[in-house]
Design a protein around this motif. Structure first.
Motif, PDB file in Angstrom:
ATOM      1  N   ALA A  94      -9.245   7.337 -16.476  1.00 44.83           N
ATOM      2  CA  ALA A  94      -8.089   8.107 -15.999  1.00 44.83           C
ATOM      3  C   ALA A  94      -6.788   7.338 -16.157  1.00 44.83           C
ATOM      4  CB  ALA A  94      -8.290   8.489 -14.532  1.00 44.83           C
ATOM      5  N   GLY A  95      -6.894   6.050 -16.471  1.00 51.31           N
ATOM      6  CA  GLY A  95      -5.701   5.230 -16.637  1.00 51.31           C
ATOM      7  C   GLY A  95      -5.035   4.863 -15.334  1.00 51.31           C
ATOM      8  N   VAL A  96      -5.845   4.649 -14.274  1.00 50.05           N
ATOM      9  CA  VAL A  96      -5.299   4.302 -12.958  1.00 50.05           C
ATOM     10  C   VAL A  96      -6.030   3.080 -12.414  1.00 50.05           C
ATOM     11  CG1 VAL A  96      -4.736   6.717 -12.484  1.00 50.05           C
ATOM     12  CG2 VAL A  96      -6.897   5.771 -11.644  1.00 50.05           C
ATOM     13  N   HIS A  97      -5.431   2.463 -11.412  1.00 47.93           N
ATOM     14  CA  HIS A  97      -6.130   1.418 -10.668  1.00 47.93           C
ATOM     15  C   HIS A  97      -7.106   2.102  -9.717  1.00 47.93           C
ATOM     16  CE1 HIS A  97      -3.568  -1.645 -12.310  1.00 47.93           C
ATOM     17  NE2 HIS A  97      -2.486  -1.036 -11.871  1.00 47.93           N
ATOM     18  N   LYS A 100       0.831  -1.202   0.000  1.00 49.58           N
ATOM     19  CA  LYS A 100       0.000   0.000   0.000  1.00 49.58           C
ATOM     20  C   LYS A 100       0.866   1.252   0.000  1.00 49.58           C
ATOM     21  CE  LYS A 100      -3.930   2.071   2.423  1.00 49.58           C
ATOM     22  NZ  LYS A 100      -4.861   1.942   3.576  1.00 49.58           N
ATOM     23  N   ARG A 101       1.967   1.199   0.806  1.00 47.33           N
ATOM     24  CA  ARG A 101       2.863   2.349   0.871  1.00 47.33           C
ATOM     25  C   ARG A 101       3.535   2.570  -0.486  1.00 47.33           C
ATOM     26  NH1 ARG A 101       6.156   0.640   4.556  1.00 47.33           N
ATOM     27  NH2 ARG A 101       4.850   1.390   6.277  1.00 47.33           N
ATOM     28  N   ALA A 102       3.944   1.483  -1.119  1.00 53.43           N
ATOM     29  CA  ALA A 102       4.590   1.602  -2.418  1.00 53.43           C
ATOM     30  C   ALA A 102       3.623   2.167  -3.456  1.00 53.43           C
ATOM     31  CB  ALA A 102       5.094   0.234  -2.875  1.00 53.43           C
ATOM     32  N   SER A 103       2.344   1.753  -3.367  1.00 52.02           N
ATOM     33  CA  SER A 103       1.344   2.264  -4.298  1.00 52.02           C
ATOM     34  C   SER A 103       1.162   3.757  -4.120  1.00 52.02           C
ATOM     35  CB  SER A 103       0.014   1.539  -4.074  1.00 52.02           C
ATOM     36  OG  SER A 103      -0.988   2.060  -4.913  1.00 52.02           O
ATOM     37  N   ILE A 160      -7.949   6.172  -6.650  1.00 57.21           N
ATOM     38  CA  ILE A 160      -8.974   7.196  -6.491  1.00 57.21           C
ATOM     39  C   ILE A 160      -9.220   7.478  -5.019  1.00 57.21           C
ATOM     40  CG2 ILE A 160     -11.443   7.682  -6.813  1.00 57.21           C
ATOM     41  CD1 ILE A 160     -11.249   6.385  -9.541  1.00 57.21           C
ATOM     42  N   TYR A 161      -9.236   6.419  -4.209  1.00 54.28           N
ATOM     43  CA  TYR A 161      -9.498   6.602  -2.786  1.00 54.28           C
ATOM     44  C   TYR A 161      -8.274   7.116  -2.035  1.00 54.28           C
ATOM     45  CZ  TYR A 161     -13.846   4.244  -3.809  1.00 54.28           C
ATOM     46  OH  TYR A 161     -15.080   3.938  -4.332  1.00 54.28           O
ATOM     47  N   TYR A 162      -7.151   7.139  -2.684  1.00 52.82           N
ATOM     48  CA  TYR A 162      -5.983   7.804  -2.106  1.00 52.82           C
ATOM     49  C   TYR A 162      -6.180   9.314  -2.134  1.00 52.82           C
ATOM     50  CZ  TYR A 162      -1.185   9.566  -1.807  1.00 52.82           C
ATOM     51  OH  TYR A 162      -0.050  10.267  -1.466  1.00 52.82           O
ATOM     52  N   TYR A 163      -6.812   9.827  -3.196  1.00 54.67           N
ATOM     53  CA  TYR A 163      -7.028  11.264  -3.346  1.00 54.67           C
ATOM     54  C   TYR A 163      -8.393  11.729  -2.820  1.00 54.67           C
ATOM     55  CZ  TYR A 163      -2.914  11.425  -6.357  1.00 54.67           C
ATOM     56  OH  TYR A 163      -1.629  11.343  -6.843  1.00 54.67           O
TER      57      TYR A 163
END
Length: 224
Positions: free
Chosen positions: A53-56, A11-14, A60-63
């Protein structure tokens, strides 16, 4: 001995990877604007937003902590160009006659609407099912913009520059004339062979509206 990645380290690496992409948040917001405008809040899919958006989707829930916050920030982003224009030009509007200020406001809104059709669709979606999101839109985005027009037209009426017209009707007529034209591209092409988003169409329609509303509201001077 090789360290085995744990859930926490993954998770930290992500998150660290996400931090290295400064445009990631903007890409998510742009995708969210499109999704909320086209599907509405309830039918909007976080998975589709992430794919666009080209993301996993966990990024999204990180932002954004949840779908509601993402919607609010997407709506804010949709109107950001207009709000920036308005704030930048407000000192100038205060120094010109009311009808000149109204002409500037019409041009700003028309060009914004032609370039940012998702904003009107987001509002339209919430208008179909009024609730707390429409309340939030009205209080935080729409009312401050409307108040500028209310003040301009009220000043023009007080000074006898325009007739004592119903201000709400004038504002809504102008907004409708802008949004309907620039949002009705497919129909206008089929009905009249006109692309409303061509540079010529944008300029022609904008200046027509300026003439219609500014000169149409002006107090008629008696013939000499």
């Amino acid at each position: 001995m090789t360290d085995i990645p744990t859930k926490t380290t993954r998770k930290r690496a992500s998150r660290q990877k996400a931090d290295l992409q400064p445009n990631l948040r903007e890409a998510i917001l742009l995708a969210a604007m499109q999704e909320f405008a086209c599907a509405g809040f309830d039918a909007a899919s976080i998975l589709r937003i992430a794919a666009a958006a080209g993301v996993h989707h966990p990024h999204i829930y990180y932002y954004f902590k949840n779908k509601e916050q993402l919607w609010r920030e997407a709506a804010t982003r949709a109107f950001a160009p207009l709000r920036t224009q308005v704030e930048t030009g407000r000192p100038l509007l205060a120094q010109v006659p009311p009808l000149d200020a109204f002409a500037v406001a019409i041009r700003q809104f028309a060009h914004f609407s032609a370039d940012n059709r998702m904003a009107a669709l987001i509002v339209a979606r919430e208008t179909l099912a009024p609730g707390t999101r429409l309340d939030w839109l009205a209080e935080n985005i729409l009312l401050p913009l409307h108040q500028i027009l209310i003040d301009i037209l009220g000043d023009a009426i007080d000074k006898g520059i325009i007739r004592p017209v119903p201000i709400t009707s004038v504002i809504q007529a102008m907004i409708g004339a802008v949004v309907t034209y620039f949002g009705g591209g497919a129909a206008l092409v089929r009905l009249h062979g006109v692309d409303p988003l061509s540079p010529l169409s944008i300029e022609t329609h904008t200046e027509f509206l300026v003439d219609l509303f500014v000169n149409g509201l002006r107090t008629k001077q008696p013939p000499v």
